[in-house]
Design an enzyme around this catalytic site. Structure first.
Site, PDB file in Angstrom:
ATOM      1  CB  ALA A 138      -0.953   0.008   1.193  1.00 61.17           C
ATOM      2  CB  CYS A 258       5.385   1.958 -12.216  1.00 62.80           C
ATOM      3  SG  CYS A 258       6.599   1.648 -10.909  1.00 62.80           S
TER       4      CYS A 258
END
Length: 500
Positions: A138, A258
């Site tokens: 997270a 990413c």
């Protein structure tokens, strides 16, 4: 009482993170490890040109505190021309050099800076109030906050990360934004305990080689080793495997990275689909307003199942963003569900003295606390949670909700994050600041009240605001000065460098 000499307010603009000499040139890119993706990229020249540009600043409005229209007005007053982002109605784009993290409205949680592509995963999770959600990796918390607000800041979100330092950054962002429906845990997501129960939605924003962040981190071009993608693969498979196991039948698992590397993207998803054959399916996903590419179905001689094309790739040149990958998995609803987990015991008693004191001092409604759950987690004071927040007993929590009232000091006082939550409902001990006082307050300086402020407010603690927006807590001293209680870690903070 120390007096801090005034310092000039921060500039609204900064040098771009790298100057032009440090950004990659087309020649450098043409001879770099990025050429391994040349056959996947529809327009290499445009791709190279995008990597040579600084990344725009993007942020979203905190829906519990300000509308996107009001945030746009604030930015426009600052001589900016914020641009809307098609497909993200609550977000705005700003020039790369703008210092978002040092603006007053950012420091008090009216907005959060988050890269465009990092804002997208939560938009396809079909979040509904009442769902139980696990964010397995997270930190630093941008996606967690998006999830929390999509659920109306109610219900139960579990935000986990493996690193203590990253978890502190996560909690800091949640506190600044006023998130009260999240329990944080520190655990290796690969071994997330079965005793936590199953979740309606699981997000795995997996640790990765971060190739897609090269616009923010140009040095990655020189120091990156493509073999890194292979090294991340086993960890990513283990995280996604555990996410599938902890997902309820009929629930959704979102996997994102990413990075450009298929070894960390489609190959990971393909292996988990094969491992759970017949139990999972890849959902079609669409991002209106964004030009995306389908997932890769062939890489380095390996042919992948055609459904991998349902994954979405974000190449930097297509939307002026970083690089990103998203896959959405649905678990077969006909599979048997596990029993509901044991819930954590949260003591709700013995707080009346403190809560009644806050109602009396700040003029809050008599039934004010019925909308929340109050819990003492440490000797320092009280935490504020959503009334229906129901975290599992396992794993042990690092924190639950928002630390809002410090009771181990005399007199007791709300924290800044607590004041930001209760302040809009306070009818007494409210102190409206002017622009100069606002800047002094955020710099944690002593400053003088106006005659009208002294006449309207007795000495003591007060909730301070600017243009009606709560800033935090201050103390009006009998000596005739106002002392800022704004936390040093929030004062003039830099916007996070993590993709969130």
């Amino acid at each position: 009482m120390p007096h801090h000499s005034p310092s000039p307010p921060p500039s609204n603009h900064r040098p771009t993170r790298t100057d032009a000499a440090a950004r990659p040139t087309p020649t450098q890119l043409a001879h770099s490890w990025l050429t391994r993706y040349r056959d996947l990229i529809d327009d290499w020249d445009a791709f190279a040109a995008a990597l040579a540009r600084s990344l725009p600043v993007t942020l979203w409005a905190n829906p519990t505190r300000i509308s996107i229209a009001a945030l746009t007005d604030l930015l426009t007053e600052d001589a900016l021309a914020p641009q809307p982002i098609p497909g993200l109605p609550n977000a705005l784009r700003l020039p790369p050099e703008y210092r978002v993290g040092q603006q007053w409205w950012y420091c008090v949680g009216l907005a959060h800076a988050q890269e465009v592509v990092s804002q997208l995963p939560v938009t396809v999770l079909d979040l509904q109030p009442g769902q139980r959600v696990l964010d397995l990796c997270a930190a630093p918390g941008g996606k967690t906050a998006q999830i929390a607000f999509a659920l109306g800041n109610r219900g139960t979100v579990i935000a986990n990360d493996i690193g203590y330092g990253r978890l502190k950054a996560l909690q800091g962002n949640l506190d600044r934004l006023g998130v009260i429906n999240v329990t944080t845990t520190q655990s290796d997501g690969r071994n997330w305990p079965t005793a936590s129960g199953q979740f309606d939605r699981v997000l795995v924003d997996a640790p990765c080689s971060s190739e897609g962040t090269i616009r923010r981190n140009p040095s990655l071009l020189q120091r990156h080793d493509p073999a890194t993608a292979e090294r991340f693969g086993p960890r990513q498979r283990a995280l996604l495997r555990r996410a599938v196991q902890r997902c309820r039948p009929g629930g959704l698992v979102l996997y994102s990275t990413c990075t450009f590397a298929p070894e960390e993207n489609e190959l990971v998803v393909a292996d988990i689909l094969a491992e759970y054959a017949g139990q999972l399916q890849l959902r079609e996903i669409d991002f209106p307003g964004f030009n995306t590419a389908p997932g890769v179905t062939r890489w380095l001689g390996r042919t992948l199942p055609p459904e991998l094309a349902r994954c979405r790739r974000f190449w930097p040149h297509r939307n002026d963003t970083g690089g990103f990958f998203i896959a959405l998995l649905e678990k077969d609803p006909s599979l048997p569900a596990e029993p509901e987990p044991e819930l954590a015991h949260l003591a709700d008693s013995e707080h009346d003295e403190w809560l009644d004191g806050l109602i009396a001092k700040y003029g809050l409604p008599e039934d004010y606390w019925s909308r929340y759950r109050i819990n003492r987690q440490t000797k320092r004071g009280l935490h504020l949670l959503a009334a229906d927040h129901a975290p599992p007993a396992v794993p042990a929590a690092e924190g639950r909700g928002l630390f809002f009232h410090r009771t181990n000091v005399r007199p007791p006082k709300p924290t800044t994050s607590g004041a930001l939550v209760i302040g809009p409902d306070a009818t007494r001990f409210r102190l409206e600041l002017n622009r100069e006082q606002r800047d002094a307050y955020l710099r944690r300086e002593l400053f003088a009240p106006t005659a009208a402020q002294r006449a309207a407010n007795p000495p003591g603690q007060a909730i301070v605001s600017y243009r009606g927006q709560i800033l935090g807590i201050a103390v009006l001293h009998r000596s005739g000065v106002i002392e800022s209680q704004f936390p040093s870690r929030w004062s003039g903070q830099a916007a996070t460098e993590l993709p969130a």
